[in-house]
Design a protein around this motif. Structure first.
Motif, short mmCIF file in Angstrom:
data_model
loop_
_atom_site.label_atom_id
_atom_site.label_comp_id
_atom_site.label_asym_id
_atom_site.label_seq_id
_atom_site.Cartn_x
_atom_site.Cartn_y
_atom_site.Cartn_z
N ALA A 1 28.22 46.71 49.22
CA ALA A 1 29.11 46.08 47.98
C ALA A 1 28.66 45.34 46.83
N ILE B 1 32.16 49.72 45.05
CA ILE B 1 32.37 50.31 46.62
C ILE B 1 32.42 51.95 46.25
N TRP C 1 33.75 55.48 47.23
CA TRP C 1 34.81 55.74 47.87
C TRP C 1 35.06 57.20 47.62
#
Length: 417
Positions: free
Chosen positions: A154, A370, A372
Motif C-alpha cells: 500500500a 493500491i 485495483w
C-alpha cells in the motif's frame, strides 16, 4: 574425513546439476550428499551452518554450499563448492535468454509462457505457505508480517527499509535470557580485516571501473545488483518485489511481463533462483545492444550478485561458534523472516494480478497507492491454468519441474481451443 579436491569437484558438481526446486530442495540435497551419504559434515555442524546462512543476505543454499566447501578444504574448497553450485544454472540461463529474445514473441511461445506464469503464482504461494508455517509462530511475528505486507503493497516502501525495521524490532523486543555459556574465542583480529579488504576490492573494483569508463548501462546494472546482494534476506522470492520496483518501474529496463517470464524460466533451471538477476541483466543488454552487451551484462550481474556471497561466508564462517551464542541476533533474524512473509504475500498478489488481468490501474488515497484490477480484463484461460497448477502442486503433489512442463503444454493446448 577430508575429501580430496577431485572428490569435492565431483560431489559439488553433482549438487550443482541436480539443485532444482528452490532452497528447501537444495538444502535437503546437500544434507543427503554431505551428511547422510558420506561423513563430511556432522548433523550439528550442518544445522549451525544453515542457521548462519539464513542470517546472512544472499541465497542461503549457495552460501551453505560455500560454507561446506570452506569447512572441508578452506578457501579453495569454498570457491569450488560455491562456484559449482551456480555455474550450471548460469550457463542454462544464458542459453534461455538467447532463445527467449529470438522466439519469445511467437504466439505459441507466449501461450506456453502463460502456463508457466500461472504455475509461478502457485509456486510463490507454496513458498509463502511453507515459510509462514515456520516463521509466524506467535501474534508478534504475524503482526510483523502484516505490517510488512501493508508497507510494500500500500505504501510502496523500499524493501531494505522494511528489513531494517523488522530486524530492529526483533532485536529490541527480545525477552529471553542471555546465553550464559562460555563464548568461544574469536579468530585473530587481522583475519577479518584482510578478508574484507580482499573481497570488497574484488567485488566492487570492477564496478568502479565500469563507472569511471562511462559504461552507464553496465555500471547501473552492477551497482543495482550489488545493492540487491546486501538486502537479499529471505531468498529470491522476498527480494523480487524490490527488484521489480527498480528494473520495471524506475529504470524501465524490461516490462512487467518480461519480469514474470524471467522468474518462470529461472524456476526451470538448477542453482539458486536469484539467477533471475542474470536473466534480467542479459535481457536488458540484449534489448539495448544485442548479444555482446547481453553477455557483458550477464557477467556483471553474476559478479555483483555472487561475489559478495563468498565475502559473507569467508568473513563470518570463522565466527560461527560465536554467532551461535548470540540469542539477540537470532531474534533479529526471526523478525526479518516474519517481514519476509509479508513481502512474499505482496509478491503473490502482484504476480496474480499481472497474470490474470489485462489492466491494473492504481487507486490513490493520500500516501496509499493500491493496484485495483479491471474485472472486465480478467483472462479466463490464465485463471483456469492457475487452478490446474494448484491442483497439480497442492493436491496431486507433483514436483516443480513436472508441473512447469505440463502447464507449458497446457498453455499451448489452450491456444488451439
Amino acid at each position: 574425513m577430508t575429501p580430496t579436491l577431485s572428490e569435492l569437484v565431483r560431489i559439488f558438481g553433482r549438487i550443482g546439476l541436480l539443485s532444482f526446486g528452490g532452497p528447501a530442495a537444495q538444502i535437503s540435497l546437500m544434507h543427503q550428499e554431505l551428511v547422510e551419504k558420506r561423513p563430511w559434515l556432522d548433523e550439528q555442524s550442518y544445522l549451525r551452518a544453515l542457521s548462519l546462512c539464513m542470517l546472512l543476505p544472499g541465497p542461503e543454499a549457495m552460501q551453505l554450499a560455500t560454507y561446506a566447501g570452506w569447512r572441508l578444504r578452506g578457501v579453495t574448497g569454498g570457491l569450488i563448492a560455491g562456484g559449482l553450485f551456480v555455474i550450471p544454472g548460469a550457463l542454462i540461463i544464458a542459453v534461455l535468454v538467447g532463445l527467449y529474445a529470438a522466439f519469445g514473441d511467437l504466439p505459441l511461445v507466449q501461450a506456453a509462457f502463460l502456463g508457466v506464469k500461472a504455475t509461478v503464482i502457485i509456486i510463490v504461494l507454496q513458498a509463502l505457505r511453507n515459510l509462514s508455517r515456520k516463521a509466524l509462530t506467535d501474534v508478534e511475528h504475524r503482526a510483523i508480517a502484516g505490517l510488512g505486507f501493508v508497507a510494500i503493497f500500500a505504501f510502496n516502501l523500499p524493501f531494505p527499509l522494511i528489513i531494517l525495521a523488522a530486524a530492529l524490532w526483533g532485536y529490541l523486543s527480545f525477552k529471553g535470557e542471555a546465553n550464559t555459556a562460555q563464548t568461544p574465542p574469536a579468530p585473530s583480529a587481522t583475519r577479518p580485516l584482510r578478508t574484507c579488504a580482499i573481497w570488497l576490492t574484488l567485488w566492487l573494483g570492477p564496478l568502479v571501473l565500469l563507472s569511471v569508463t562511462g559504461q552507464k548501462l553496465l555500471s547501473d546494472l552492477g551497482w543495482f545488483f550489488a545493492r540487491l546482494a546486501v538486502v537479499t534476506f529471505g531468498g529470491a522470492y522476498a527480494v523480487l518485489a524490490y527488484m521489480t520496483q527498480t528494473v520495471v518501474d524506475k529504470y524501465q529496463w524490461i516490462s512487467t511481463d518480461q519480469m514474470i517470464d524471467a522468474l518462470g524460466l529461472a524456476e526451470t533451471t538448477p542453482g539458486p533462483l536469484i539467477l533471475v538477476t542474470q536473466f534480467v541483466a542479459m535481457l536488458t543488454g540484449q534489448i539495448s545492444g544485442g548479444i555482446p552487451l547481453a553477455l557483458a551484462a550477464g557477467a556483471v550481474a553474476l559478479w555483483a550478485t555472487f561475489v559478495p556471497c563468498f565475502l559473507w561466508i569467508f568473513l563470518a564462517a570463522p565466527y560461527l561458534d560465536q554467532l551461535a551464542a548470540r540469542p539477540r541476533l537470532s531474534a533479529a533474524l526471526h523478525g526479518i523472516t516474519a517481514a519476509v512473509v509479508g513481502v512474499i504475500l505482496n509478491l503473490s498478489v502482484w504476480f496474480a494480478l499481472n497474470v490474470l488481468f489485462g489492466t491494473i490501474p492504481e487507486l490513490a488515497w493520500g500516501p496509499l497507492t493500491i493496484p485495483w484490477p479491471e474485472l472486465a480484463t480478467l483472462n479466463l484461460n490464465a485463471l483456469l491454468l492457475t487452478f490446474m497448477a494448484g491442483v497439480l502442486i497442492f493436491k496431486l503433489k507433483f514436483g516443480m519441474g513436472m508441473t512447469l512442463a505440463l502447464m507449458a503444454m497446457a498453455g499451448v493446448g489452450f491456444h488451439f481451443l
